[in-house]
Design a protein around this motif. Structure first.
Motif, mmCIF file in Angstrom:
data_model
loop_
_atom_site.group_PDB
_atom_site.id
_atom_site.type_symbol
_atom_site.label_atom_id
_atom_site.label_comp_id
_atom_site.label_asym_id
_atom_site.label_seq_id
_atom_site.Cartn_x
_atom_site.Cartn_y
_atom_site.Cartn_z
ATOM 1 N N MET A 126 7.386 -5.422 3.897
ATOM 2 C CA MET A 126 6.480 -6.381 3.282
ATOM 3 C C MET A 126 6.942 -7.780 3.663
ATOM 4 N N THR A 127 5.992 -8.656 3.937
ATOM 5 C CA THR A 127 6.303 -10.034 4.280
ATOM 6 C C THR A 127 7.003 -10.711 3.110
ATOM 7 N N ILE A 132 0.149 -13.054 4.875
ATOM 8 C CA ILE A 132 -0.175 -11.643 4.699
ATOM 9 C C ILE A 132 -0.513 -11.089 6.080
ATOM 10 N N ALA A 133 0.129 -10.018 6.466
ATOM 11 C CA ALA A 133 -0.144 -9.381 7.754
ATOM 12 C C ALA A 133 -1.408 -8.529 7.618
ATOM 13 N N ALA A 134 -2.533 -9.217 7.483
ATOM 14 C CA ALA A 134 -3.848 -8.578 7.356
ATOM 15 C C ALA A 134 -4.891 -9.600 7.807
ATOM 16 N N GLY A 178 -1.727 -12.817 10.985
ATOM 17 C CA GLY A 178 -2.581 -12.378 9.880
ATOM 18 C C GLY A 178 -3.294 -13.531 9.208
ATOM 19 N N VAL A 202 0.110 -8.872 -1.343
ATOM 20 C CA VAL A 202 0.744 -8.638 -0.045
ATOM 21 C C VAL A 202 1.068 -7.149 0.115
ATOM 22 N N GLU A 258 -0.729 -5.111 3.046
ATOM 23 C CA GLU A 258 0.146 -4.692 4.134
ATOM 24 C C GLU A 258 0.373 -3.197 4.117
ATOM 25 N N ARG A 279 -2.688 -1.571 5.931
ATOM 26 C CA ARG A 279 -2.968 -1.893 7.335
ATOM 27 C C ARG A 279 -3.371 -0.655 8.111
#
Length: 163
Positions: A1-2, A22-24, A115, A150, A154, A157
């Motif tokens: 998680m970021t 957020i990696a989205a 993201g 997050v 994540e 994903r």
């Protein structure tokens, strides 16, 4: 998680701010921040009587109860502002936002290389009965709640139809 920084409290302007990554994709973050069925998965159980500015309803938290909320402004997929009740309104106006003591929080979304960057700014704490306590409480709350967002996005994903 970021890993994201904590909230910043500005006592001079009565604001709480937190910026996270957020990696989205922005579309998934937008849905998670604006659609009640998605908000309910990471924040409070949210019910609104419509969509867009003017929609109102409640956000319910297990150990806190129902909080009145209203959509103030929206510019998809970049900004959405909500006005909501706080401790001062509990027990007084369960079905409506109290204009005299409510605060406003705005989510601003920006596409970044890995993201989406989301910034929340909550204002209006000078209207509350205990601005310092409310800012501290909400500062901690934004860490807890946005960390859940997050983790949700994540963790989802690659899943079709994820928030």
């Amino acid at each position: 998680m970021t890993d994201n920084p904590a909230s910043v409290i500005d006592e001079g302007t009565y604001t709480v701010r937190r910026t996270i990554r957020i990696a989205a994709p922005i579309e998934a973050v937008w849905r998670a921040a604006t659609e009640p069925e998605h908000i309910s998965r990471w924040f409070g159980r949210t019910v609104l009587d419509g969509a867009g500015p003017g929609a109102q309803g409640t956000m319910t938290f297990p150990d806190y109860g129902a909080v009145p909320i209203r959509v103030e402004a929206m510019d998809a997929p970049h900004t959405v502002s909500y006005r909501w009740g706080n401790d001062d309104a509990l027990g007084r106006l369960p079905d409506a936002v109290d204009e005299e003591t409510s605060t406003v929080f705005t989510f601003t979304l920006e596409t970044v290389t890995d993201g989406t960057q989301l910034t929340v700014v909550e204002t209006g704490f000078e209207l509350t009965s205990d601005p310092a306590e409310n800012m501290a409480s909400h500062g901690e709350g934004w860490v807890s709640e946005l960390d859940k967002l997050v983790a949700l996005l994540e963790g989802a994903r690659g899943a079709e139809g994820a928030a």
